[in-house]
Design a protein around this motif. Sequence first.
Motif, PDB file in Angstrom:
ATOM      1  N   ASP A 160      11.982  14.229 -37.897  1.00  0.00           N
ATOM      2  CA  ASP A 160      12.690  13.732 -39.081  1.00  0.00           C
ATOM      3  C   ASP A 160      12.848  14.785 -40.167  1.00  0.00           C
ATOM      4  O   ASP A 160      13.815  14.745 -40.930  1.00  0.00           O
ATOM      5  CB  ASP A 160      11.950  12.512 -39.640  1.00  0.00           C
ATOM      6  N   SER A 162      13.804  17.658 -39.825  1.00  0.00           N
ATOM      7  CA  SER A 162      14.965  18.485 -39.495  1.00  0.00           C
ATOM      8  C   SER A 162      16.265  17.696 -39.518  1.00  0.00           C
ATOM      9  O   SER A 162      17.285  18.181 -39.039  1.00  0.00           O
ATOM     10  CB  SER A 162      14.769  19.124 -38.113  1.00  0.00           C
ATOM     11  N   VAL A 163      16.235  16.493 -40.047  1.00  0.00           N
ATOM     12  CA  VAL A 163      17.460  15.709 -40.241  1.00  0.00           C
ATOM     13  C   VAL A 163      17.822  15.797 -41.719  1.00  0.00           C
ATOM     14  O   VAL A 163      17.128  15.248 -42.572  1.00  0.00           O
ATOM     15  CB  VAL A 163      17.275  14.237 -39.824  1.00  0.00           C
ATOM     16  N   GLU A 165      20.234  15.381 -45.089  1.00  0.00           N
ATOM     17  CA  GLU A 165      21.295  14.613 -45.743  1.00  0.00           C
ATOM     18  C   GLU A 165      22.146  15.585 -46.561  1.00  0.00           C
ATOM     19  O   GLU A 165      22.067  15.646 -47.785  1.00  0.00           O
ATOM     20  CB  GLU A 165      20.688  13.538 -46.634  1.00  0.00           C
ATOM     21  N   LYS A 198      17.305  23.876 -34.918  1.00  0.00           N
ATOM     22  CA  LYS A 198      16.877  22.586 -35.426  1.00  0.00           C
ATOM     23  C   LYS A 198      17.368  22.329 -36.835  1.00  0.00           C
ATOM     24  O   LYS A 198      17.363  21.200 -37.294  1.00  0.00           O
ATOM     25  CB  LYS A 198      15.348  22.499 -35.412  1.00  0.00           C
ATOM     26  N   ALA A 207      24.085  15.913 -40.683  1.00  0.00           N
ATOM     27  CA  ALA A 207      22.724  15.763 -40.164  1.00  0.00           C
ATOM     28  C   ALA A 207      22.346  16.971 -39.344  1.00  0.00           C
ATOM     29  O   ALA A 207      23.098  17.421 -38.492  1.00  0.00           O
ATOM     30  CB  ALA A 207      22.630  14.502 -39.300  1.00  0.00           C
ATOM     31  N   THR A 209      20.230  19.166 -36.492  1.00  0.00           N
ATOM     32  CA  THR A 209      19.756  18.891 -35.145  1.00  0.00           C
ATOM     33  C   THR A 209      18.241  18.860 -35.163  1.00  0.00           C
ATOM     34  O   THR A 209      17.604  19.804 -35.607  1.00  0.00           O
ATOM     35  CB  THR A 209      20.259  19.979 -34.178  1.00  0.00           C
ATOM     36  N   THR A 210      17.635  17.779 -34.677  1.00  0.00           N
ATOM     37  CA  THR A 210      16.198  17.580 -34.868  1.00  0.00           C
ATOM     38  C   THR A 210      15.342  18.312 -33.863  1.00  0.00           C
ATOM     39  O   THR A 210      14.192  18.622 -34.135  1.00  0.00           O
ATOM     40  CB  THR A 210      15.831  16.085 -34.771  1.00  0.00           C
ATOM     41  N   GLU A 230      20.729  10.052 -29.087  1.00  0.00           N
ATOM     42  CA  GLU A 230      21.488  10.513 -30.257  1.00  0.00           C
ATOM     43  C   GLU A 230      22.364  11.733 -29.952  1.00  0.00           C
ATOM     44  O   GLU A 230      23.028  12.239 -30.854  1.00  0.00           O
ATOM     45  CB  GLU A 230      20.528  10.883 -31.393  1.00  0.00           C
ATOM     46  N   THR A 235      26.010  11.497 -36.515  1.00  0.00           N
ATOM     47  CA  THR A 235      24.912  11.578 -37.476  1.00  0.00           C
ATOM     48  C   THR A 235      23.613  11.168 -36.789  1.00  0.00           C
ATOM     49  O   THR A 235      23.620  10.511 -35.745  1.00  0.00           O
ATOM     50  CB  THR A 235      25.151  10.655 -38.679  1.00  0.00           C
ATOM     51  N   LYS A 236      22.508  11.544 -37.377  1.00  0.00           N
ATOM     52  CA  LYS A 236      21.184  11.216 -36.849  1.00  0.00           C
ATOM     53  C   LYS A 236      20.534  10.153 -37.724  1.00  0.00           C
ATOM     54  O   LYS A 236      20.754  10.085 -38.927  1.00  0.00           O
ATOM     55  CB  LYS A 236      20.292  12.463 -36.827  1.00  0.00           C
ATOM     56  N   ILE A 238      17.872   8.476 -39.964  1.00  0.00           N
ATOM     57  CA  ILE A 238      16.906   8.998 -40.926  1.00  0.00           C
ATOM     58  C   ILE A 238      15.632   8.158 -40.893  1.00  0.00           C
ATOM     59  O   ILE A 238      15.682   6.932 -40.861  1.00  0.00           O
ATOM     60  CB  ILE A 238      17.509   8.995 -42.343  1.00  0.00           C
TER      61      ILE A 238
END
Length: 495
Positions: A160, A162-163, A165, A198, A207, A209-210, A230, A235-236, A238
């Motif tokens: 999370d 690495s996500v 906004e 990431k 977003a 890349t996680t 995903e 988008t990823k 959150i």
Amino acid sequence: MRASRRDAGDAIGARVREAALRRASTIRGGVAIDDDAYAALSAFVVMEWDFDDARKASPTRARCVSLATGTKCVGFNARAPDGGGVADAHAEVLARRAFARWLHVEYAAYADGKASVFERDDGLGDVHGGCALKVPVESMVRLRRGVEVHVYCSQSPCGDASVFELRRATNAGDCDFGDIRGGRTASTSDVERKKRAKTTGLAGGGAGTTGAKIMSVETRAGGGGGADPERDRATKEIGAIRWKPGRGDPSFCLSCSDKLCRWSMFGLQGRLMRLVARDPITPSSVCVSTPRVREEDEDEAKRVVESALKRAIVDRVERGENGDANGIDAEIEDASLMCVAVAPADRTNLSSYEAVANGAAVAAPVSTVYIAPPTWAMDVEEDANELSRVERILGACGYLQGSGKKSRASGAGSSALSARKMCESFDACVLLRLPSSVRDALRLKTYAEVKSACAPRRSMSRAPSKRASNPIAERLAEPIPGKDKDSIESFVPFT
């Protein structure tokens, strides 16, 4: 976080980063990363503060006591059932295990009357809080007053944190992590195809890349195996809990963001050390290097990385899945773990995104691990090679570089961070200095049973009442779903 604390956090973060990178540059044999490869770096830095008569504090020294690189993870079915291998070779996890092993030696120093980060904890009586094993009060410890532990990461932890906004770049002056100074611009297709960076912030909707797979209702027992739900999304999600991705076999390893969340609740010391440390040893800050961007975009990059880090590690626990305050007041907010974005690492191959942008094609297969000398040797022989430990671990198998089948079977190929070697260290440094009745109570128990005997899982640190109705905190406190720990923690360490 209040403005004054944020300002202090920037200064602390800069010092933590400097201590970590200085140590990385002086490790015996160097950090093992080829020019065409990359690896994340993580370190644990102990900072000591002096208090004057006006109760003002100033840091006197910051020392990197453990450090590791790595981005690999061993599939669940390939793990060593005898505890001889390391399953999770991501930098943050290896560095944390190295820190826990360093604490074993620090406890031995305390018990032997030498300088140590520990001091006696008199607030407990004769019984460990929540633990059935009786430990004499003089054997119980806590960190000395003025000692803090800080975490450094050369890039945002997978999961999370690495996500991002991000506001989509629409003007020439808007922040765009694709523009890396000193390297070519990496397009979204480059990043997705190579499954690397990431922290790009280039995916649709902004977003990042996680580097981890979401734990959904459907896949929470999947352990990170199979397709990424995903992968094709613009988008990823959150705030989600995620698995580290496995190659074929599921990993059953939580992302580093989620593990940092757990460590903020249960401590960095490991469950074995809770036998003699009543209070969890929690980090005071997590400091993460930002990507290398144009000078005019540095403030925005710092804001984005810091915001994601705080959401992933602090807010998900203290505020809940949707960021609701849950009654958190200003005092608790001000006492929260600090999340600080710091300047980029001095080497571009310590960031997967920057390395890919500069043409690196693969993740380094070897992890470098460093464990510092004990505190008592700090002033006299701080850099003495014989008192520090450096290892090279093959992340794909979890054993020492160069080890073969025979050495792995005999234990000679096992890292000092493997479960079995950690138990040997705990036995020699801690149990040997406790009444024999304590060790006798652990004899012939499996590794899983020993951990349960040393520390109850439900004992949380900061503001536990605020977490009672928090679904994220509750899920992170639970055993990992679908993970059959009996098959990998069934060896008996103390016979």
